[in-house]
Motif scaffolding. Sequence first.
Motif, short mmCIF file in Angstrom:
data_model
loop_
_atom_site.label_atom_id
_atom_site.label_comp_id
_atom_site.label_asym_id
_atom_site.label_seq_id
_atom_site.Cartn_x
_atom_site.Cartn_y
_atom_site.Cartn_z
N ALA A 201 0.86 -1.18 0.00
CA ALA A 201 0.00 0.00 0.00
C ALA A 201 0.90 1.24 0.00
O ALA A 201 1.72 1.42 0.90
N ILE A 202 0.76 2.08 -1.02
CA ILE A 202 1.67 3.21 -1.19
C ILE A 202 1.65 4.14 0.00
O ILE A 202 2.70 4.61 0.47
N ASP A 203 0.45 4.42 0.53
CA ASP A 203 0.37 5.40 1.62
C ASP A 203 0.82 4.85 2.96
O ASP A 203 0.85 5.58 3.95
N LYS A 204 1.19 3.56 3.01
CA LYS A 204 1.67 2.99 4.27
C LYS A 204 3.21 2.99 4.36
O LYS A 204 3.77 2.61 5.38
N VAL A 205 3.88 3.42 3.30
CA VAL A 205 5.35 3.44 3.29
C VAL A 205 5.85 4.48 4.29
O VAL A 205 5.44 5.65 4.26
N GLU A 206 6.75 4.07 5.18
CA GLU A 206 7.32 4.98 6.18
C GLU A 206 8.65 5.54 5.71
O GLU A 206 8.90 6.74 5.81
N LEU A 230 8.12 2.75 -8.28
CA LEU A 230 7.81 3.06 -6.89
C LEU A 230 8.18 4.50 -6.56
O LEU A 230 7.38 5.24 -5.97
N LEU A 231 9.38 4.93 -6.95
CA LEU A 231 9.82 6.29 -6.65
C LEU A 231 8.91 7.31 -7.32
O LEU A 231 8.63 8.40 -6.76
N ALA A 232 8.44 6.99 -8.52
CA ALA A 232 7.53 7.91 -9.22
C ALA A 232 6.22 8.05 -8.45
O ALA A 232 5.66 9.15 -8.35
N LYS A 233 5.74 6.94 -7.92
CA LYS A 233 4.48 6.97 -7.15
C LYS A 233 4.64 7.75 -5.85
O LYS A 233 3.67 8.34 -5.34
N LEU A 234 5.84 7.76 -5.30
CA LEU A 234 6.07 8.44 -4.03
C LEU A 234 6.33 9.93 -4.20
O LEU A 234 6.53 10.64 -3.22
N HIS A 235 6.34 10.40 -5.47
CA HIS A 235 6.58 11.83 -5.75
C HIS A 235 7.87 12.31 -5.07
O HIS A 235 7.90 13.31 -4.36
N LEU A 236 8.94 11.59 -5.36
CA LEU A 236 10.24 11.92 -4.77
C LEU A 236 10.74 13.28 -5.24
O LEU A 236 10.71 13.57 -6.43
N LEU A 237 11.19 14.12 -4.31
CA LEU A 237 11.70 15.45 -4.66
C LEU A 237 13.21 15.43 -4.86
O LEU A 237 13.91 14.64 -4.26
#
Length: 237
Positions: A201-206, A230-237
């Motif tokens: 679940a993407i929003d459960k990543v700590e 995965l990094l794209a989904k996390l909107h990495l800055l």
Amino acid sequence: MNRKGPLTCLLVDDNKVARVTLRKILQNINAVTVVGECGNALEAKAFLDENPVDVLFLDVEMPEMSGLELLRLLTNRPHTILTTAKENYAVEAFELNVVDYLVKPFTLTRVITALDKAQELIRFKQSPQTNTVTPKQLFIKENKVIRKVNLDDILWMEAKGDYVQFKLPDRSYMVHGSLKAIEDKFSSDQFIRVHRSYIIAIDKVEYIEDRLVYIKNQPIPVSESYKDALLAKLHLL
């Protein structure tokens, strides 16, 4: 129910009495038209190859070919409502994405509820916004109990041989099937594959460290082939 034109239905059951009983129930529903009856799965396949229908009422246990085997053969499946005298096919029903699962004997009210679900799916399919609609729950069979699970509660899913383990904060569930089949059912906005054995679940990543994703302090491996997605989904800055 509210739809332009009646829902066309095919009844498939090797028990003639069961077909007659279901037909009589459906005769009380104005928005439904029974266009055919079949006594076995082979007859049903031949009928459906030539006559597409909106809703398939399908018995599970039949000689020569079961209802579940028929569904796996159909290229374009109608919205299917399984009818059975037993409750132990719920997991397979979920895997085959059926509309509903009626345990005999069923009532007029229960049939209407199942048809309403089918009608809703048809309406979404015809709508340009169909792809934005995501279910909020799933149902998992545990022994003889079918339990509702909220998708928002799922932390991750892990392949374990012929089973998939659904991990929640307070417990786990085991479901027979493949991770690929499960992956196809879930929104890519909420879940993502990170490894051949894991969907998270993407929003459960700590946090992420050394190609490990941490959820509730549990390390989950991230394969190189899934890392960029995965990094794209996390909107990495």
